[in-house]
Each structure stands twice: as structure tokens, then as C-alpha cells.
Design an enzyme around this catalytic site. Structure first.
Site, mmCIF file in Angstrom:
data_model
loop_
_atom_site.group_PDB
_atom_site.id
_atom_site.type_symbol
_atom_site.label_atom_id
_atom_site.label_comp_id
_atom_site.label_asym_id
_atom_site.label_seq_id
_atom_site.Cartn_x
_atom_site.Cartn_y
_atom_site.Cartn_z
ATOM 1 C CB THR A 161 -53.396 31.241 12.073
ATOM 2 O OG1 THR A 161 -53.615 31.571 10.685
ATOM 3 C CG2 THR A 161 -52.151 30.378 12.163
ATOM 4 N N GLY A 221 -45.633 33.873 4.314
ATOM 5 C CA GLY A 221 -46.621 34.733 3.659
ATOM 6 C C GLY A 221 -45.946 36.011 3.182
ATOM 7 N NE ARG A 272 -45.526 23.221 8.163
ATOM 8 C CZ ARG A 272 -45.740 24.531 8.052
ATOM 9 N NH1 ARG A 272 -45.102 25.221 7.115
ATOM 10 N NH2 ARG A 272 -46.561 25.160 8.872
ATOM 11 C CG ASP A 324 -44.296 28.786 14.645
ATOM 12 O OD1 ASP A 324 -44.451 30.021 14.698
ATOM 13 O OD2 ASP A 324 -44.619 28.105 13.651
ATOM 14 C CG ASN A 352 -42.992 25.931 9.984
ATOM 15 O OD1 ASN A 352 -43.741 26.271 10.893
ATOM 16 N ND2 ASN A 352 -42.710 26.729 8.967
ATOM 17 C CB ALA A 365 -49.682 27.263 21.705
ATOM 18 C CB ALA A 366 -54.292 25.175 19.217
#
Ligand code: UD1
Ligand code: CA
Length: 460
Positions: A83, A143, A14, A106, A231, A8-9
Site C-alpha cells: 500500500t 492493523g 484472498r 475495498d 478481502n 485499487a491495484a
């Protein structure tokens, strides 16, 4: 033990927002709360949340799971980012024997049941790591999952780093991983920032472990909609609609009646009794409970309130208040924090109640302000009554006992005590206590000047 690391950092660039992405809300709850709750509900007792300096206070304050551990990721020039780096910061809380569930913060639609299935699958297979995956015709931005000939997971390739062949893969990475603690820690030490963004990617752990010969499994989620990653603000709105549908359907299944549910906002966690009718446009949020057989319609917004059974509320605003059974409110009433209404109370149009009690069957039908007062039962508060609670410096409190009558347009200048059956005449300004059964009246003498209008007209 299974521990989770919840990410969560991130900067959430975006989102184009001054507020942290993870603090943006769906049905009034911060996005991160849904992920944390899913983890906790899946049985994970130790949840390590990676936050940044900016969003830490709000996340610590609003998170609804017990015993969360926080680690701060510093963000700035010259400091690693990504991440993979974020996960690394949580490893101080992880032992080699642990299994580590990594969750992007998210993905608010994620269900606890899916996490439970992932965990079962992972433990049963004995894989070094298991990745939850999803399928989509065009997983734009996500991804891609690259597998070897035997079907084992080989790598995750970010959309922006992928060639055409890889982009054609329909299986994608939602950002939910389960790794053996020891192997994860070792792999994190080998991460590099050799990618389009120059970041440390958690997804590279897959390639590192598979190159070393470890078996990695995938576990496809049944419903790809559940792992929708947010995002941007349009994706936030899209996810909120999906969640609204899921949440409101559950309330209706429990017996709540909803008119046009697509327009109704109920924060998850609110309790609503059966056969209660919720009209379109209503919002019910916070720590709120509503009884059975109520009718809540019009432009009504209820936050942190306890509402009894058979209560009728029309087009009103209610915050941090209690309402007893069979009471009716509105249209256009406002209950501010600390309003405590008994049973069969009547609050009519343009009545404001703040930090006040109103006993059973007490009525305030029109245009009144009841602030900082304790009213007993069976009291009539006339039209236009004002409890004058503020002298410019201090707030004062008044009490009114059972059966009293406060005539229209009276001012009760607090502190005043009106005893049982006390009667305040319309238009009076009361500054002294009223004794039991007494009439209190303050009015200038009434004069009538005959023919005054005609005399005046002739002079002109
Ligand atoms: C990530 C995955 C991608 C996947 C997608 C699913 C990587 C490299 N890519 O991409 O494969 O398909 O999620 O939604 O992981 N965060 C931190 N610290 C950081 C960076 C991010 O805590 O330094 C947090 C963010 O706050 C967010 C989560 O990690 O909660 C994911 O970050 P985000 O930037 O959204 O990753 P994606 O680009 O979506
Ligand atoms: Ca994301």
C-alpha cells in the site's frame, strides 16, 4: 487543496478470483465505485486512482466520478509491492501544499458524511495527519492503533506483525488516512519492507512521522460497520447484505413499497416514484427510472429502462427500453434493447419485443415476436404473430400504421408496410405492402374430404 489517492491495484489474493477484487460488485456496482463516489461526494475534486494493468480498462470504464486520474502500478517479480508503494505512485499529482486523503479501495460501505467529518476534524486540529479509526472487540486481521501516553498516534502495527499485547488493542485501522502533502512525500521516501510480507506499508508513514515529532490524530468513526474492509468472497456477500438494507431502507423512506426487501436488488442511482410496489426477488439496475404507482412483481429484472407511471410488470425481463404510462407487461414477456412502448400498451405472456416501437393502446396479448418494426396506435397483434426480420444476411424493418389488425399466426416478412386499418388474415404470410383498409390473405384452398377417417380405418 485536498486530493485523494484511492488504492485499487492490489492483487486481492484472498478473493481467490480471476477478477480484480475492486471490480467485484455489490448491488451490481463495482466495489471501487462506492469508495470513489464517497470521495467525490465529500467534495474531493481530484481523485488519483492507483490501478494495475489488468483492472485498468474495466475501472476506467465503470468509474462514475468526474475527472479521475489513473496511475498504473506494475505488478511482478522484483517490483516493490504494498500500500505504501501504491500511494507513492500517485505523488506526481500532489503538491506540497495539498492535504492527501488516502483510501483503501475495498471499503465500499464508507459514507461521504464520515469523510467530510474526518476532513473537518483534521483541518481544525492542524495535525500532520489524521487517521480514521474504529473499535471492535476482536479486530482480527486489521492493523492495530498504537498511541503514546498523551494519546497521540504513534504507530499502526499489522495483525501479522503484532505481539500479544498489541493484538489486544481494540482500536484498528480501516485504511482511511489524511496527511499533509509535504510530510507524506518525505515519509514515503523512508519506507522499507522490513515486515512479515516484505512489502512497503502505508501504515509505516505513521511511525516515521511520529518519530520525527509530528503530532498525528485519530478520528473514530461512529459506526464500525461502515469501514468494513473486504478481502474475501464471504465478506463481499456480508457487505452486500448491509448495503442492500441501507439502500432499500432509503427507497422505502422515499415512499417506495417493498415486499420482503431482503430479496430485492436495487442498484444505487435508480429512481423510483412513490407508492410503486416492488415484489420479492425483483432486480432493478443500471440507469433506470420508474414512475409512481407502478407494480413490479414476480421474477422481474429491469436494466437501463425508463418506465412511466402506473405501469404493471409481472415476471418479465426488460433491458434498455422505454415504457409509457398505464402500460401492462407480462407475465413472461421480454423487452430487448430498443423497445419503446407508448401508453396503455398491453404486452402479454411470451411476447418478445426488440428494437421496435408500439404506439398507444396497441396490444400483443400472447406468443409473438415483434422485432425491428414501427407499430402505430390501436393495433392488435394476434397470438403467434412473427415479424420475420432476418433473411439470413440482413435485418429488415416493417411499419404498421394505426388501427391495423394482424391476425393470429401471421408472418410479416420484412420489409413490409401495412397502412392504416390494414387487416392481415390469420395464418397469412405477408411479403407485400398492405394498402389502407385492405384485407391481405394468403391461404391455400381449404378442402374437406367427407368420411375420410372412417374410410381409412376400414382399409386397415
Ligand atoms: C490494510 C492495512 C491494515 C488495515 C486494512 C483495513 C496496510 C499495510 N495495511 O491491510 O492496517 O487494517 O487495510 O482494511 O496498508 N493495494 C494496492 N497496491 C498494493 C497493495 C494493495 O493498490 O501493492 C490496494 C488494494 O487493492 C486494496 C488496498 O490497497 O484496495 C488495501 O490492500 P489490502 O491488501 O486489502 O490491505 P490489508 O491487508 O487489508
Ligand atoms: Ca483490505
Amino acid at each position: 487543496m485536498i486530493v485523494s489517492v484511492i488504492l485499487a491495484a492490489g492483487e486481492g489474493t484472498r478473493m481467490k478470483s480471476d477478477i480484480s477484487k475492486l471490480c467485484h460488485t455489490l448491488l451490481r456496482k463495482p466495489m471501487l465505485n462506492y469508495v470513489a463516489t464517497a470521495s467525490s461526494k465529500a467534495g474531493i475534486e481530484k481523485n488519483i486512482v492507483i490501478v494495475n494493468e489488468k483492472n485498468r480498462p474495466i475501472i476506467e470504464q465503470t468509474i462514475e466520478i468526474p475527472n479521475a486520474v489513473f496511475e498504473i502500478q506494475r505488478i511482478g517479480e522484483g517490483i516493490p509491492y504494498g500500500t505504501g508503494y501504491a500511494v507513492k505512485l500517485g505523488m506526481g499529482h500532489v503538491s506540497d501544499e495539498d492535504q492527501v486523503l488516502i483510501l483503501n479501495g475495498d471499503i465500499p460501505l464508507l459514507k461521504a458524511e464520515s469523510l467530510r467529518s474526518l476532513i473537518e476534524h483534521h483541518l481544525a486540529s492542524g495535525a500532520a495527519g489524521t487517521l480514521m479509526t474504529a473499535f471492535m472487540d476482536d479486530p482480527y486481521g486489521y492493523g492495530r492503533i498504537v498511541k503514546d501516553e498523551e494519546g497521540y498516534l504513534k504507530a499502526i502495527v499489522e495483525h501479522r506483525d503484532a505481539d500479544e499485547k498489541t493484538l489486544a488493542i481494540k482500536e484498528w485501522n480501516p485504511g482511511i488516512y489524511l496527511f499533509n502533502g509535504k510530510l507524506l512525500k518525505e515519509a514515503l521516501e523512508e519506507l522499507d519492507a522490513d515486515n512479515d510480507q516484505g512489502e512497503l506499508y502505508i501504515t509505516d508513514v505513521v511511525h516515521i512521522l511520529s518519530t520525527r515529532g509530528h503530532k498525528l490524530a485519530t478520528y473514530p468513526v461512529a459506526d464500525a460497520g461502515e469501514v468494513f474492509g473486504i478481502n474475501s468472497k464471504d465478506q463481499l456477500a456480508e457487505a452486500e447484505e448491509l448495503l442492500r438494507k441501507r439502500v432499500n431502507t432509503e427507497y422505502m423512506k422515499q415512499g417506495v413499497i417493498m415486499e420482503n426487501p431482503a430479496t430485492i436488488l436495487i442498484e444505487p442511482g435508480v429512481a423510483i416514484g412513490r407508492d410503486t410496489r416492488i415484489g420479492m426477488g425483483v432486480s432493478i439496475t443500471g440507469r433506470t427510472s420508474i414512475g409512481a404507482h407502478c407494480s413490479i412483481t414476480g421474477d422481474t429484472h429491469i436494466h437501463n429502462a425508463q418506465i412511466g407511471d402506473r405501469v404493471v410488470i409481472r415476471s418479465s425481463d426488460i433491458e434498455s427500453s422505454e415504457v409509457g404510462d398505464d402500460t401492462d407487461i407480462g407475465p413472461y414477456a421480454r423487452l430487448r434493447p430498443g423497445a419503446v412502448l407508448g401508453q396503455q400498451v398491453h404486452i402479454g405472456n411470451f411476447v418478445e419485443v426488440k428494437n421496435s416501437k408500439m404506439g398507444n393502446k396497441t396490444k400483443a396479448g400472447h406468443l409473438a415476436y415483434i422485432g425491428d418494426a414501427d407499430l402505430g396506435a390501436d393495433i392488435n397483434v394476434g397470438c403467434g404473430v412473427v415479424f420475420v426480420n432476418y433473411d439470413g444476411v440482413k435485418k429488415h424493418r416493417s411499419t404498421v400504421e394505426d388501427g391495423a389488425f394482424i391476425g393470429s399466426n401471421a408472418n410479416i416478412v420484412s420489409p413490409v408496410h401495412i397502412e392504416t386499418d390494414g387487416f392481415v388474415a390469420a395464418g397469412s404470410t405477408i411479403t407485400r405492402d398492405v394498402e389502407k383498409g385492405a384485407l391481405a390473405i394468403t391461404r391455400p384452398e381449404e378442402k374437406h374430404i367427407l368420411d375420410w377417417v372412417y374410410i381409412k380405418k376400414k382399409k386397415h
